[in-house]
Every structure is written in C-alpha cells, then in structure tokens.
Design a protein around this motif. Structure first.
Motif, short mmCIF file in Angstrom:
data_model
loop_
_atom_site.label_atom_id
_atom_site.label_comp_id
_atom_site.label_asym_id
_atom_site.label_seq_id
_atom_site.Cartn_x
_atom_site.Cartn_y
_atom_site.Cartn_z
N SER A 112 0.85 -1.18 0.00
CA SER A 112 0.00 0.00 0.00
C SER A 112 0.89 1.23 0.00
O SER A 112 2.08 1.14 0.33
N GLN A 117 0.65 5.54 1.10
CA GLN A 117 -0.15 6.56 1.76
C GLN A 117 0.34 7.94 1.37
O GLN A 117 1.52 8.12 1.03
N TYR A 124 0.36 11.93 2.90
CA TYR A 124 0.16 12.78 4.07
C TYR A 124 0.37 14.23 3.65
O TYR A 124 1.11 14.53 2.72
N LEU A 155 -2.65 12.09 7.76
CA LEU A 155 -2.96 11.16 6.69
C LEU A 155 -4.09 11.69 5.81
O LEU A 155 -5.13 12.14 6.31
N THR A 190 -5.00 6.26 1.86
CA THR A 190 -4.22 5.04 1.63
C THR A 190 -4.74 4.37 0.38
O THR A 190 -5.96 4.21 0.22
#
Lengths: 113, 108
Positions: free
Chosen positions: B31, B33, B35, B45, B48
C-alpha cells in the motif's frame, strides 16, 4: 478514540547536555511506535521504531537512543547533544497487525546551541 | 538511496492551476499513503491506496496507485492557497518509510 501526546513542543539545549523527549499514546494497545527526525521542508528520517515493550530497532547510527518502558510510552534520549542533533522530532504510532497508517504527535523543535 | 522518490521537490503555482505530484519506487508496496504537513505540525494522513490501479478522490484531490504497485500520484484540481504544505508519500517495508516530500506553495 486514540490520541498521541508528545512533549515538549520546543526545546533549546546546549551542546553536551542530555536529552529526553517523551511520547505517549492513549486509546490503543500494543501499537507500533516510531521516532522520526525531519529537516526543514524535507521528508522524515526514521530513527527508531518499536513493535513492543523493550523492543527497539535503530535505523541510523548516532548518539541518540530510544526506550519503550511501557506499552504506550516511547522515549528518545541522548547523553550528550551535538549541534547536528537540531531538528524537528516526530513521534508516531500505527496499529500494527497489518495497519499501516501512521498518526503523528505535534512534534518537538529541538535547537542545540 | 531513497526507496520512495518524490517529484517535484518544490512547486509554486497560482491559485486555480492544476498540479500533479509523483511518488516512485523500484520496489513493490502493499500500500502507499499520502500525508499533508503544515509547518510546525505533524503530518496528517490524507489517503491510503491498496489495490494496483486504484483511484481515490478526496474533494479536489485525486490519488492513483500504479498498476504494478510501485508508484502513486496525487493530482490537485484548481489549487487553493489552503492546499499549501508539504506532501509526503509513505509505504510499509516492515517499518513505515517516507519519501522526501513535495513542498507546494499556492499563491493567491
């Protein structure tokens, strides 16, 4: 809900003095805990991470150390600070067990003079 | 060597313009992510992405995960001054690692 507390927010310390930054997490158990350092406007450098009490992995050799005396407490320390230790220090946690999203504290701005 | 490479490192645009930020790696991630961080605060965050080829939208922000799960992009439509900040991609490799960030400045 989970919260993370990091203190102090700012710190000015003389070269050669000791350091202790503390981070605690509430509302969860057995989190993964992280200490990152960030140069101005740049990405996060992983310093230490912990998957459990007393389990510390060090990513970058330096004069810093970390400890996890309790499940939700993570401490960053130094016996003698260097000028190069100045920076923005961030504590973070994630749930582990497959959960990858990280939740950060407000950070500590450390200036070594 | 940076496992996650972000580009560009710095972007300054006028309000209303569109932009894309890239996050690339030679490794496969389970995965990735994204931010966003404001000065003096910790990163927060945004999203995702987990599945190769996945597209997620968050208002004017569109996130895409590459088919091979080695890269991701963040596209902002009609940027606003409130979008100003440092954008970071991150991914798990045992521990969570971050790219070096893209600093976005949106001028009114």
């Amino acid at each position: 809900s989970q919260t993370i507390h990091q203190w102090p927010a700012t710190l000015v310390q003389p070269v050669g003095s000791p350091l202790s930054l503390e981070c605690t997490v509430e509302g969860t158990s057995n989190p993964n805990l992280y200490w990152y350092r960030q140069a101005a406007g740049r990405g996060l450098q992983l310093l230490f991470y912990s998957v459990g009490i007393g389990q510390i992995s060090s990513e970058v050799p330096q004069n810093l150390s970390a400890s996890r005396p309790q499940d939700r407490q993570f401490i960053l320390s130094s016996k003698k600070l260097l000028l190069s230790d100045s920076g923005f220090y961030l504590c973070a946690w994630n749930p582990g067990r497959g959960g990858t999203e990280a939740f950060f504290g407000q950070g500590t701005r450390l200036t070594v003079v | 060597t940076q496992l996650l490479e972000q580009s560009p490192q710095f972007l300054s645009i006028q309000e209303g313009e569109n932009l894309t930020v890239y996050c690339n790696s030679s490794s496969v991630f389970s995965s990735l992510q994204w931010y966003r961080q404001e000065p003096g605060e910790g990163p927060v965050l945004l999203v995702t992405v987990v599945t190769g080829g996945e597209v997620k939208k968050l208002k004017r922000l569109t996130f895409q995960f590459g088919d091979a799960r080695k890269d991701s992009s963040l596209h902002i439509t009609a940027a606003q001054p409130g979008d100003t900040g440092l954008y970071l991609c991150a991914g798990p490799k045992g521990k969570l690692i971050f790219g070096q960030g893209t600093t976005l400045q949106v001028k009114p």
